[in-house]
Design a protein around this motif. Structure first.
Motif, short mmCIF file in Angstrom:
data_model
loop_
_atom_site.label_atom_id
_atom_site.label_comp_id
_atom_site.label_asym_id
_atom_site.label_seq_id
_atom_site.Cartn_x
_atom_site.Cartn_y
_atom_site.Cartn_z
N HIS A 5 0.83 -1.20 0.00
CA HIS A 5 0.00 0.00 0.00
C HIS A 5 0.87 1.25 0.00
O HIS A 5 2.01 1.22 0.44
CB HIS A 5 -0.89 0.04 1.25
CG HIS A 5 -1.85 -1.08 1.32
ND1 HIS A 5 -1.49 -2.33 1.78
CD2 HIS A 5 -3.15 -1.15 0.99
CE1 HIS A 5 -2.55 -3.12 1.72
NE2 HIS A 5 -3.57 -2.45 1.25
N VAL A 6 0.28 2.32 -0.46
CA VAL A 6 0.92 3.63 -0.39
C VAL A 6 -0.05 4.56 0.33
O VAL A 6 -1.26 4.44 0.17
CB VAL A 6 1.31 4.15 -1.79
CG1 VAL A 6 0.10 4.38 -2.66
CG2 VAL A 6 2.14 5.41 -1.70
N LEU A 7 0.50 5.43 1.16
CA LEU A 7 -0.30 6.42 1.86
C LEU A 7 -0.20 7.72 1.08
O LEU A 7 0.90 8.22 0.84
CB LEU A 7 0.22 6.62 3.29
CG LEU A 7 -0.47 7.68 4.13
CD1 LEU A 7 -1.93 7.31 4.39
CD2 LEU A 7 0.26 7.89 5.44
N GLY A 29 -10.60 1.58 -6.04
CA GLY A 29 -10.84 1.37 -4.62
C GLY A 29 -9.76 2.04 -3.77
O GLY A 29 -8.59 1.70 -3.89
N ILE A 30 -10.17 3.00 -2.99
CA ILE A 30 -9.26 3.65 -2.04
C ILE A 30 -9.93 3.66 -0.68
O ILE A 30 -11.16 3.54 -0.59
CB ILE A 30 -8.87 5.09 -2.47
CG1 ILE A 30 -10.10 5.98 -2.59
CG2 ILE A 30 -8.09 5.06 -3.77
CD1 ILE A 30 -9.79 7.43 -2.88
N TYR A 31 -9.13 3.80 0.36
CA TYR A 31 -9.66 3.72 1.71
C TYR A 31 -9.12 4.87 2.54
O TYR A 31 -7.96 5.24 2.42
CB TYR A 31 -9.26 2.38 2.34
CG TYR A 31 -9.67 1.23 1.47
CD1 TYR A 31 -10.95 0.71 1.57
CD2 TYR A 31 -8.81 0.71 0.50
CE1 TYR A 31 -11.36 -0.32 0.74
CE2 TYR A 31 -9.22 -0.31 -0.33
CZ TYR A 31 -10.49 -0.83 -0.21
OH TYR A 31 -10.90 -1.83 -1.05
N SER A 46 -6.34 11.92 3.60
CA SER A 46 -5.34 10.86 3.47
C SER A 46 -6.02 9.55 3.11
O SER A 46 -7.05 9.20 3.68
CB SER A 46 -4.58 10.69 4.80
OG SER A 46 -3.86 11.85 5.11
N PHE A 47 -5.40 8.85 2.18
CA PHE A 47 -5.96 7.59 1.69
C PHE A 47 -4.90 6.51 1.63
O PHE A 47 -3.73 6.79 1.37
CB PHE A 47 -6.54 7.77 0.28
CG PHE A 47 -7.61 8.81 0.20
CD1 PHE A 47 -8.91 8.53 0.60
CD2 PHE A 47 -7.32 10.08 -0.28
CE1 PHE A 47 -9.89 9.50 0.53
CE2 PHE A 47 -8.31 11.05 -0.36
CZ PHE A 47 -9.59 10.76 0.05
N LEU A 48 -5.32 5.28 1.87
CA LEU A 48 -4.49 4.10 1.61
C LEU A 48 -4.88 3.57 0.26
O LEU A 48 -6.07 3.41 -0.04
CB LEU A 48 -4.73 3.03 2.66
CG LEU A 48 -4.09 3.23 4.02
CD1 LEU A 48 -4.53 2.12 4.96
CD2 LEU A 48 -2.58 3.28 3.91
N MET A 49 -3.86 3.29 -0.55
CA MET A 49 -4.11 2.76 -1.89
C MET A 49 -3.26 1.50 -2.06
O MET A 49 -2.05 1.55 -1.95
CB MET A 49 -3.75 3.79 -2.94
CG MET A 49 -4.54 5.07 -2.82
SD MET A 49 -4.03 6.26 -4.07
CE MET A 49 -5.00 7.67 -3.57
N GLY A 50 -3.94 0.39 -2.31
CA GLY A 50 -3.24 -0.87 -2.53
C GLY A 50 -2.86 -1.00 -3.99
O GLY A 50 -3.60 -0.59 -4.88
N GLY A 58 -2.74 -0.28 -15.07
CA GLY A 58 -3.87 -0.07 -14.17
C GLY A 58 -3.60 1.03 -13.16
O GLY A 58 -4.49 1.83 -12.83
N ILE A 59 -2.36 1.09 -12.67
CA ILE A 59 -1.98 2.16 -11.75
C ILE A 59 -2.07 3.51 -12.45
O ILE A 59 -2.62 4.47 -11.90
CB ILE A 59 -0.57 1.91 -11.17
CG1 ILE A 59 -0.59 0.70 -10.25
CG2 ILE A 59 -0.06 3.16 -10.44
CD1 ILE A 59 0.79 0.21 -9.81
N ARG A 60 -1.55 3.59 -13.66
CA ARG A 60 -1.63 4.85 -14.42
C ARG A 60 -3.08 5.27 -14.64
O ARG A 60 -3.42 6.45 -14.50
CB ARG A 60 -0.91 4.70 -15.76
CG ARG A 60 0.59 4.68 -15.63
CD ARG A 60 1.26 4.69 -17.02
NE ARG A 60 2.67 4.52 -16.87
CZ ARG A 60 3.32 3.36 -16.96
NH1 ARG A 60 2.66 2.24 -17.22
NH2 ARG A 60 4.61 3.29 -16.79
N ARG A 61 -3.93 4.33 -15.03
CA ARG A 61 -5.35 4.65 -15.24
C ARG A 61 -6.00 5.12 -13.94
O ARG A 61 -6.76 6.08 -13.92
CB ARG A 61 -6.09 3.44 -15.80
CG ARG A 61 -5.84 3.21 -17.28
CD ARG A 61 -6.80 2.19 -17.89
NE ARG A 61 -6.77 0.89 -17.21
CZ ARG A 61 -5.93 -0.10 -17.51
NH1 ARG A 61 -5.03 0.05 -18.46
NH2 ARG A 61 -5.99 -1.24 -16.86
N GLY A 62 -5.68 4.44 -12.84
CA GLY A 62 -6.23 4.82 -11.54
C GLY A 62 -5.81 6.21 -11.13
O GLY A 62 -6.63 7.01 -10.65
#
Length: 72
Positions: A5-7, A29-31, A46-50, A58-62
Motif C-alpha cells: 500500500h501507499v499512503l 478502490g481507495i480507503y 489521506s488515503f491508503l491505496m493498494g 492499471g496504476i496509471r489509469r487509476g
C-alpha cells in the motif's frame, strides 16, 4: 490477506467520503487513512491505496481517474 500500500495525502479535498465514493464508482478502490492516525491527520484527505495486484497500466489509469475526480 495482505498487500502493498501507499499512503497518499491530497490537499484540497474537503469531503473524503465523497471522494472515495466517486473513485469507487469509477472502479478505483481507495480507503480512508483517518482511522490510522493517533492524533489529528494532516490537512487535506489521506488515503491508503493498494497496488500489489494492479498492473502498471492499471496504476496509471487509476491515477488519471483520481486526478480527474480531484479536478487536477
Amino acid at each position: 490477506e495482505s498487500g502493498m500500500h501507499v499512503l497518499v495525502n491530497i490537499h484540497g479535498i474537503s469531503d473524503a467520503d465523497e471522494f472515495m465514493q466517486s473513485a469507487r464508482a469509477k472502479g478505483v478502490g481507495i480507503y480512508s487513512a483517518r482511522p490510522y492516525y493517533l492524533g489529528e491527520p494532516p490537512p487535506g484527505a489521506s488515503f491508503l491505496m493498494g497496488y500489489s495486484s494492479v498492473s502498471e497500466d492499471g496504476i496509471r489509469r487509476g491515477i488519471a481517474i483520481l486526478a480527474g475526480i480531484a479536478g487536477r
